[in-house]
Write an enzyme that holds these catalytic residues in place. Structure first.
Site, PDB file in Angstrom:
ATOM      1  N   HIS A  89       0.848  -1.199   0.000  1.00 42.15           N
ATOM      2  CA  HIS A  89       0.000   0.000   0.000  1.00 42.15           C
ATOM      3  C   HIS A  89       0.879   1.243   0.000  1.00 42.15           C
ATOM      4  CE1 HIS A  89      -3.488   2.484   0.587  1.00 42.15           C
ATOM      5  NE2 HIS A  89      -2.901   3.077   1.609  1.00 42.15           N
TER       6      HIS A  89
ATOM      7  N   ASP B 273       0.963   5.140  -0.299  1.00 41.36           N
ATOM      8  CA  ASP B 273       0.215   6.400  -0.292  1.00 41.36           C
ATOM      9  C   ASP B 273       0.932   7.449  -1.127  1.00 41.36           C
ATOM     10  OD1 ASP B 273      -1.943   5.817   1.558  1.00 41.36           O
ATOM     11  OD2 ASP B 273      -0.391   5.658   3.098  1.00 41.36           O
TER      12      ASP B 273
ATOM     13  N   ASP C  48      -7.753   1.296   2.009  1.00 41.24           N
ATOM     14  CA  ASP C  48      -7.442   2.265   3.062  1.00 41.24           C
ATOM     15  C   ASP C  48      -8.386   3.457   3.192  1.00 41.24           C
ATOM     16  OD1 ASP C  48      -5.934   3.021   5.245  1.00 41.24           O
ATOM     17  OD2 ASP C  48      -4.485   4.172   4.095  1.00 41.24           O
TER      18      ASP C  48
ATOM     19  N   HIS D 238      -6.619   9.391  -0.505  1.00 40.96           N
ATOM     20  CA  HIS D 238      -7.283   9.361   0.806  1.00 40.96           C
ATOM     21  C   HIS D 238      -6.480   9.960   1.954  1.00 40.96           C
ATOM     22  CE1 HIS D 238      -5.196   5.443   0.287  1.00 40.96           C
ATOM     23  NE2 HIS D 238      -4.852   5.647   1.541  1.00 40.96           N
TER      24      HIS D 238
HETATM   25 ZN    ZN Z   1      -3.338   4.838   2.586  1.00 36.16          ZN
END
Ligand code: ZN
Length: 1271
Positions: free
Chosen positions: A192, A194, A308, A569
């Protein structure tokens, strides 16, 4: 302890240094060359315009000068000129006291394409959805298993009993497996990543993501059984562009082999609470376009992966369906909802749009059952057991190239152990038990077990550990346990194996508001960083307008990507660190400017007769509100991006076309037959709705969580009520009301009022909101929108905490009874609630000093002036109500929403002078021009003549308001033509007291305010402030000193300012500028002196000979004032207030690389360096009578200086000067040689980040801070 104390000391020094502009290189490591550094240190202490260092650098000259100084002092004291003697005494005193910076419309969704009940982002009213009575009240009436989250929100207990091993669930039995009922397990490796959170997008890319992608491609090649899925195309695209043809071929091969798979394929994994459909779609298109163009249509994902985002919206299911998706996976859903779905094996369902009776848009959805997407919460119900299979946590595995250990040991008793022949049987059975338990929650015997976490697979060692150990377990199970088939898999392998094997239930509604733990509801992020949320929408509006004007996707690519990135997000949610938010804001601001430039180019070409056009509303910085650049009396060009008519005043502009009008399009105030009433004491509205400004005083909560404390009315002191209440101002909270007429066919059926709030929250642990209070009997029912597309219905629950009943409001909130419906429409997303019947609360801003335990580890304190425009509509007819009715908006409301979100775009010709540029947080578009030249004091009217040269004065200011007031006083008493020539005030940070003062002089002066966007004051912990990462790997300046922001900030401000000023369109007629600081008084004849001097320099033969005009012959040394006052002199440039023309700026630009690369934190000394190299002329012209007086000294004015002394200096220190200029000039001979060229400056400017930033400013490039975090 030592570290702490020294940091505190440093902090104290920093504060002090900003005040008096001295620099803090003093606190740094000892220099490698002590003698030179000593000189530098003394230089540090000087005031910017006082170049003592120059003197001191030349030892013998210094001694000579000191001698000359005393000699001069003696000489002048002996002079019969009593006034001079007095001046000298005062200046001497000052020194002694211390000499102290889209294809068209982007494939937008239109009403012809889809029926839905909500708004259409393209501005087309959606078709009415028709009756769906019965379904909502009786979800099972059609015989199908239907779950309605809205019903659950009314009935589910949301309790949190201890579930045992699976704390938020219940005990699970493993499913039986046999050859006839086999278990199929897909272990899905993922990472994951970001695109910005604790670090910026670029920082993450450099430090982690590129290594992750390298690692994935390398490890997948090693074994064809290995798989990997990738979601964030923003990162992938960046990486891809850096790869060799060989690696690119490898990736293509891995995609073909189905080892590597894109999931969702959006630019980011978008937030689903604050985003609107348009932006969600643009970010999806940006990712898909890249995949299509790079790899081909067949690699565009068919399955969604959203692990997420903090809560989920059915709009995403709709969007993915529209893009041909067959399934999607979601994770962060309230634990009580997960548990209830799990109990009935409903974690896989068909997500149906509430308005979609036929199920045309049904989307197969998998909800992950447990707490998180990490390994401990993915293999099965027992996190302790699952964690022990996270092989990245093995000792010596999760260590990156810099030796940083990035994986944590399991926080439970069981530890991770490598798999080998002796333990494989036992370990495999333990893992299988978890898979069998997990399978019991689903209707198919297929399990998906993701293996990954945030920024995983960073090294080959980590990838090997994860792949090899798992493979050993798989091999054992596949060979030894009948009915088990386990392998690495991709998301599509899982879904392909599941979809169609059972009849899934239908689920309607949203998954807001999310709670992950106890009463920790994630309702703070609906509001966090409202300025940035608003900026995001501003970008959407601008992009939409350009696309309707005909801009292609390709033309808008960069802007679309900047907008897409912000949908991430941790971006639009406001849950990233300050510097990351700043990075997003800068990208968006640049995108807006780029789009506007495109529009201006197009319009100027089509409307040549109008001259050079510009957008009327512009923001001077990425965190400054828009101000009006157009004259109110001038005709402006109006572009209507909607397909329906819009009005500017009385002028109607047809859909998707241009019109002409004048500003403002709307004014505060009432309409005929108004029913609006205000409270005479507070100025707040009392009728037809009651307006309350309220504050939650809180003790907890951060960027993610809202944790209520006590709610009370905002206690505004200093309330100013204007127009009977239509305008109310307090220091930090202002509101304007505009009553608007409703279209004729709705008259008498609706009231339509616009509220514009401008807030500047300064106190920590407060959340500000406006409450609209009515006597509507809403019975606890509250409607909000989802992504400007769907609607959600909520029921008030007295048994649940308040934070559970705060919802996202991307555009809309509504309550109703049979008599009336109250709707609040917003320009950007924020949190909303209806905690009491008849009320709607809309959050405006929140400020919190601490983190809330979700990894961000900082509060939200970067608040700035923020505008929230709300439209309030009270309707008495035409809306549906009743228990069995799906909520829908009226045609009037849809129209109001469209106009709010896609207003007319205004373009005008360049304004003569821009008053209050970026200064006035309160939009003054409604006010008549406030410029009213008044002559006070001396009769200077005879001097308001047409001067030959327009020479505005530029003040570089910080926070010394007391000095600056005196400076402005002196300017007021001078011959400066303030009615026609502007003063430009460049702030290095938003010092409210200074801004207030500047605003207060706008009635006397034409003021252009600039705000240095790279101010250290506003960016204390990120470039150009002190970002500690900048010193990583940095070897120091010429003296070995590490980078210290306080040393280089003034040069940054000056450099930015000089570039900005010479490019300002509103002063494009100016011949040159006088640059001053906030502590220089001016003589009564300042402008006459500028005119005479500039006239001389303007001669062809002087242009290349003179650098400019300076105004203090003494360079602050009284002894240097010549005897013959009524003359002009030529001398070498040292420092001080200077006037330079455009020609000289062009020359400086030409040699700006040398200016920027010279390791000296002094901007003026850097220029002297160019003079030493013969690149700039070193001569200046100077009047023998000083025309400026430096009053700045360390500390406050009053501490060091008696008023009477200053008054004396002001009255006697600066005398009129009327000397004519002929060819005969006295010269200060010795100083006429070029200064010696230096190889080395005074240091403090050796860091490539500072140098690069500087160069970009000169080259007109966007100095995006992102580029400076890495060496
Ligand atoms: Zn995230």
């Amino acid at each position: 302890m030592t570290t702490l104390r020294s940091r505190q000391q440093h902090g104290l020094e920093a504060t002090a240094s900003r005040g008096d502009k001295t620099k803090t290189a003093l606190t740094k490591a000892p220099p490698t060359n002590p003698s030179v550094r000593t000189a530098s240190r003394i230089g540090d202490k000087r005031n910017q315009f006082f170049d003592l260092h120059i003197f001191l650098n030349y030892g013998w000259i210094g001694i000579l000068l000191i001698f000359l100084w005393f000699w001069g002092l003696y000489y002048v004291i002996q002079s019969t000129d009593e006034k001079s003697t007095k001046l000298i005494e005062i200046q001497h005193l000052l020194r002694k006291r211390g000499n102290g910076a889209q294809g068209k419309a982007g494939g937008k969704i239109t009403s012809s394409q889809v029926q839905h009940s909500g708004f259409d982002i393209a501005g087309n009213p959606a078709k009415d959805m028709g009756a769906s009575a019965g379904k909502y009240a009786d979800p099972d009436s059609d015989g199908h298993e239907t779950i309605d989250m809205r019903e659950w929100s009314r009935t589910l207990p949301f309790a949190n009993p201890d579930g045992g091993t699976w704390a938020q669930g219940f005990e699970l039995d493993p499913i039986p497996i046999s050859k006839t009922t086999p278990l199929k397990v897909f272990v899905v490796p993922h990472s994951h990543c970001d695109p910005g959170w604790l670090k910026t997008f670029d920082e993450y890319y450099q430090s982690q993501t590129k290594h992750i992608l390298d690692t994935i491609m390398e490890s997948l090649q090693q074994d064809q059984r290995r798989k990997f899925i990738w979601a964030e195309i923003s990162f992938f695209e960046k990486w891809w562009n850096e790869q060799s043809a060989d690696i690119q071929d490898t990736v293509r091969m891995l995609l073909r082999n189905k080892q590597f798979e894109f999931v969702t394929g959006g630019w980011v994994q978008p937030d689903e609470a604050n985003t609107d459909l348009y932006a969600m779609e643009v970010q999806l298109q940006e990712g898909h376009d890249f995949i299509r163009e790079t790899f081909g249509e067949e690699y565009i994902p068919k399955y969604g992966w959203s692990i997420d985002p903090f809560g989920f919206s059915p709009t995403m299911a709709y969007l993915l369906k529209k893009y041909g998706f067959k399934g999607m996976l979601i994770q962060r859903v309230h634990y009580a909802v997960k548990k209830e779905l799990a109990l009935h094996r409903q974690l896989e369902f068909l997500w149906r749009q509430t308005w979609d009776d036929e199920g045309e848009y049904d989307m197969f959805t998998h909800m992950m059952p447990f707490f998180s997407y990490d390994v401990p919460h993915s293999c099965g119900p027992d996190p302790e057991v699952c964690c022990a299979f996270d092989f990245a946590r093995l000792p010596n595995v999760g260590v990156d190239a810099d030796g940083i250990v990035y994986t944590k040991e399991c926080p439970w008793e069981l530890k991770v152990k490598p798999i080998h022949q002796r333990n494989v049987a036992k370990r495999a059975m333990v893992l299988l038990d978890q898979y069998r338990k997990k399978a019991s929650l689903f209707r198919s015997n297929v399990v998906i077990a993701p293996v990954g976490d945030d920024f995983r697979y960073r090294t080959l060692a980590e990838a090997q550990a994860q792949f090899e150990n798992h493979q050993l377990l798989f091999d054992y199970l596949n060979e030894n346990i009948a009915g088990v088939s386990i392998q690495f898999g991709t998301l599509s392998e899982y879904f392909d194996a599941v979809i169609g094997t059972f009849d899934p239930p239908i689920l309607k509604g949203s998954f807001f508001t999310y709670a992950d733990h106890k009463e920790d509801y994630w309702s703070g992020y609906f509001t966090s960083r409202p300025f940035d949320k608003a900026l995001g929408r501003r970008l959407e509006r601008t992009l939409f307008a350009a696309e309707t004007m005909g801009a292609t996707k390709e033309e808008m690519r960069e802007a679309r990507r900047s907008m897409s990135l912000f949908q991430h997000h941790d971006a639009i949610t406001g849950t990233a660190t300050d510097k990351v938010m700043e990075d997003y804001a800068t990208r968006m601001q640049n995108a807006i400017l780029d789009i506007e430039q495109w529009m201006v180019k197009k319009l100027t070409a089509e409307h040549e007769h109008l001259g050079t056009l510009q957008p009327c509303w512009q923001s001077p910085s990425s965190r400054g509100m828009d101000v009006n650049f157009c004259n109110e009396s001038d005709q402006v060009l109006l572009f209507n991006p909607l397909d329906t008519e819009q009005l500017c005043g009385d002028v109607s502009v047809k859909g998707r076309s241009m019109g002409m009008g004048t500003l403002p399009c709307e004014r505060p105030g009432s309409i005929p037959n108004s029913i609006i009433q205000f409270d005479p004491l507070s100025g707040l509205m009392t009728h037809p709705i009651k307006e309350q400004w309220m504050v939650w005083s809180v003790n907890e909560g951060g960027a993610y969580l809202f944790v209520p404390g006590s709610l009370h009315d905002y206690k505004g002191i200093d309330i100013q009520i204007e127009m009977g209440g239509f305008v109310v101002k307090t220091k930090n909270w202002r509101r304007t009301v505009i009553e608007r007429t409703v279209p004729t066919n709705f008259q008498g059926k609706a009231t339509f009022i616009e509220f514009i709030y401008e807030t500047n929250l300064r106190d920590d642990e407060e959340e500000w909101l406006v409450r609209f209070n009515t006597d509507i009997q809403s019975d606890g029912v509250f409607h909000t929108d989802l992504n400007g597309f769907n609607f959600d219905t909520h029921y008030h629950r007295p048994d649940l905490p308040i934070q559970a009943q705060v919802y996202p409001m991307p555009t809309h909130a509504s309550i109703q009874d049979s008599d009336r419906r109250l709707t609040v429409l917003s320009e950007h997303s924020q949190g909303t609630a209806s905690l009491e019947d008849g009320t709607i609360d809309v959050w405006l801003d929140r400020r919190l000093s601490q983190g809330d335990g979700r990894g961000l580890e900082q509060g939200v304190q970067d608040n700035v002036w923020t505008r929230s425009k709300l439209r309030v509509l009270v309707e008495t007819e035409g809306y549906k109500h009743g228990q069995n009715e799906e909520f829908d908006t009226t045609p009037l409301c849809k129209q109001m929403w469209k106009e709010l979100n896609h207003p007319l775009e205004l373009f005008g010709t360049v304004k003569d002078t821009v008053k209050g540029f970026g200064s006035t947080p309160f939009h003054n578009d409604f006010k008549p021009s406030n410029f009213n030249p008044t002559q006070t004091g001396d009769d200077l009217s005879h001097k308001q003549q047409a001067y030959k040269y327009e020479i505005p004065i530029v003040f570089m200011v910080q926070k010394r308001v007391d000095y600056f007031k005196r400076v402005i006083d002196s300017l007021r008493k001078s011959d400066f033509p303030r009615a026609t020539v502007p003063i430009i005030i460049s702030h290095d940070g938003r010092i409210q007291e200074m801004i207030n003062f500047v605003e207060s002089i706008q009635s006397d002066f034409q003021v252009i305010q600039l705000f240095h966007p790279y101010s250290c004051i506003e960016h204390p912990n990120s470039f150009p402030g002190d970002d500690p990462s900048l010193n990583k790997g940095y070897e120091g300046d010429s003296y070995g000193n590490l980078r210290d922001a306080h040393v280089c900030c003034l040069k940054h401000h000056f450099t930015w300012m000089i570039n900005e000023v010479f490019e300002l369109t509103s002063v494009k007629m100016a011949a040159g500028f006088l640059f001053m600081e906030e502590d220089y008084l001016v003589a009564p004849t300042i402008y006459e002196t500028l005119q005479t001097g500039f006239g001389f320099l303007d001669q062809d033969n002087k242009k290349d000979e003179y650098f400019g005009l300076t105004l203090d012959i003494s360079d602050n040394f009284a002894n240097k004032i010549p005897k013959k006052r009524n003359q002009w002199t030529t001398k070498r440039f040292v420092s001080g207030p200077m006037t330079i023309g455009r020609h000289m700026f062009a020359l400086l630009q030409q040699f700006s690389n040398q200016y920027c690369e010279f390791d000296d934190y002094n901007w003026d000394w850097s220029m002297v360096h160019l003079m030493g190299k013969g690149l700039l002329p070193c001569k200046t012209l100077v009047p023998n009578e000083p025309q400026v007086l430096h009053i700045g000294i360390d500390g406050g004015l009053h501490d060091h200086y008696e008023n009477s002394e200053l008054e004396e200096a002001i009255t006697i220190g600066l005398q009129p000067f009327h000397a004519k200029l002929s060819g005969q000039l006295s010269e200060v001979g010795r100083f006429m040689d070029f200064p010696k060229a230096h190889d080395q400056g005074y240091g403090g400017w050796g860091h490539p980040a500072d140098q690069e930033h500087c160069k970009k400013l000169f080259h007109g490039q966007d100095p995006k801070p992102k580029q400076y975090f890495h060496l």
